[in-house]
Design a protein around this motif. Sequence first.
Motif, PDB file in Angstrom:
ATOM      1  N   HIS A 183      -9.815   0.151  38.841  1.00 57.65           N
ATOM      2  CA  HIS A 183     -11.235   0.537  38.726  1.00 57.65           C
ATOM      3  C   HIS A 183     -11.891  -0.060  37.475  1.00 57.65           C
ATOM      4  CE1 HIS A 183      -8.871   3.955  36.969  1.00 57.65           C
ATOM      5  NE2 HIS A 183      -9.790   3.878  36.013  1.00 57.65           N
ATOM      6  N   SER A 184     -11.909  -1.390  37.403  1.00 61.51           N
ATOM      7  CA  SER A 184     -12.441  -2.033  36.208  1.00 61.51           C
ATOM      8  C   SER A 184     -13.304  -3.234  36.569  1.00 61.51           C
ATOM      9  CB  SER A 184     -11.304  -2.492  35.282  1.00 61.51           C
ATOM     10  OG  SER A 184     -10.595  -3.571  35.863  1.00 61.51           O
ATOM     11  N   VAL A 185     -14.138  -3.620  35.614  1.00 62.21           N
ATOM     12  CA  VAL A 185     -14.892  -4.871  35.679  1.00 62.21           C
ATOM     13  C   VAL A 185     -14.553  -5.655  34.417  1.00 62.21           C
ATOM     14  CG1 VAL A 185     -17.165  -5.961  35.802  1.00 62.21           C
ATOM     15  CG2 VAL A 185     -16.761  -3.785  36.981  1.00 62.21           C
ATOM     16  N   THR A 186     -14.173  -6.911  34.566  1.00 67.30           N
ATOM     17  CA  THR A 186     -13.792  -7.749  33.428  1.00 67.30           C
ATOM     18  C   THR A 186     -14.599  -9.036  33.460  1.00 67.30           C
ATOM     19  OG1 THR A 186     -11.521  -6.908  33.457  1.00 67.30           O
ATOM     20  CG2 THR A 186     -11.901  -8.973  32.294  1.00 67.30           C
ATOM     21  N   THR A 187     -15.165  -9.409  32.309  1.00 70.07           N
ATOM     22  CA  THR A 187     -15.802 -10.724  32.176  1.00 70.07           C
ATOM     23  C   THR A 187     -15.042 -11.513  31.113  1.00 70.07           C
ATOM     24  OG1 THR A 187     -17.388  -9.907  30.520  1.00 70.07           O
ATOM     25  CG2 THR A 187     -18.080  -9.888  32.838  1.00 70.07           C
ATOM     26  N   MET A 188     -14.744 -12.758  31.428  1.00 65.88           N
ATOM     27  CA  MET A 188     -14.042 -13.657  30.520  1.00 65.88           C
ATOM     28  C   MET A 188     -14.911 -14.888  30.304  1.00 65.88           C
ATOM     29  SD  MET A 188     -10.194 -13.313  32.148  1.00 65.88           S
ATOM     30  CE  MET A 188     -10.837 -13.387  33.818  1.00 65.88           C
ATOM     31  N   THR A 189     -15.473 -15.019  29.100  1.00 69.11           N
ATOM     32  CA  THR A 189     -16.361 -16.125  28.787  1.00 69.11           C
ATOM     33  C   THR A 189     -15.659 -17.095  27.847  1.00 69.11           C
ATOM     34  OG1 THR A 189     -18.317 -14.740  29.045  1.00 69.11           O
ATOM     35  CG2 THR A 189     -18.590 -16.788  27.817  1.00 69.11           C
ATOM     36  N   ARG A 190     -15.601 -18.375  28.258  1.00 70.58           N
ATOM     37  CA  ARG A 190     -14.866 -19.365  27.492  1.00 70.58           C
ATOM     38  C   ARG A 190     -15.732 -20.597  27.254  1.00 70.58           C
ATOM     39  NH1 ARG A 190     -11.361 -17.311  31.313  1.00 70.58           N
ATOM     40  NH2 ARG A 190      -9.382 -16.498  30.539  1.00 70.58           N
ATOM     41  N   PRO A 191     -15.917 -20.969  26.001  1.00 68.87           N
ATOM     42  CA  PRO A 191     -16.536 -22.271  25.722  1.00 68.87           C
ATOM     43  C   PRO A 191     -15.508 -23.372  25.941  1.00 68.87           C
ATOM     44  CG  PRO A 191     -15.948 -21.176  23.680  1.00 68.87           C
ATOM     45  CD  PRO A 191     -15.604 -20.211  24.784  1.00 68.87           C
TER      46      PRO A 191
END
Length: 248
Positions: free
Chosen positions: A236-244
């Motif tokens: 039950h999660s939301v994950t955002t992974m932002t990578r330059p």
Amino acid sequence: MNADQTHDHVMMGSNWQAAHVAREQAEIRHTAGRDIPLLVTEYGASPVPGFQTWREPGRDYLASVSPALYVATQLAAFAEGGIPAALKHSLVDVPDNHNGDSTSTNLGSRNVAIFSPAPDFSPSPTALVLQMLSPLAGQEVLESTVENGPRRVSAAGQYGALVTLATRTGDDLTLTVVNRDPERDVEAELTLPDGYRKGEVATLDAPHFDSVTGVGIVTDTVTFDADTPRRVFPAHSVTTMTRPKESP
């Protein structure tokens, strides 16, 4: 129904609604001979036509993490479908003493709002999801797929646990992963373009899928050592992974 059963119906409903919007787009394209932007109004967790009716299991369910996962799933589908704008129902909740009155003098509907009533205007789990995903608005949407992902089996039917959305602004890549399974963590192997090993990770963290309180966003900086790194996405999660993109 209890909260577990309702959660499964809501997640199945998110799939149904995404397919419904896609069918509408296809019908518009067929009839008009061209793409015409389709706007979505008042989307949110609710019973849908042609799908078994569910009844809210308790006073606070619609203000919990479960409908926030619905919102994340819908927004991913809308982004991939090219929907330019979608309006969540509703912004501010009605006062506690409205006694079920649904006249136009009220600001919203009980427990489906993004913020609770005055004077505190506390953000709901859905507000936290919108906080995580709103920076992605206007970005380029990339193709993302889930291969051999686990499925949640329930009385309402089966649905994929993981939903993904990949977006890019310039050289920055963001991968959003929604784990809709209410109980099971999912470990997945990520296949990413070259040069995206380090980045910022934000995860919607909650004690339970129907938690209303104790919900927050946990952030971290990670570096992956492998070309196809593995990561555990909590239940039950939301994950955002932002990578330059790293300099050569």
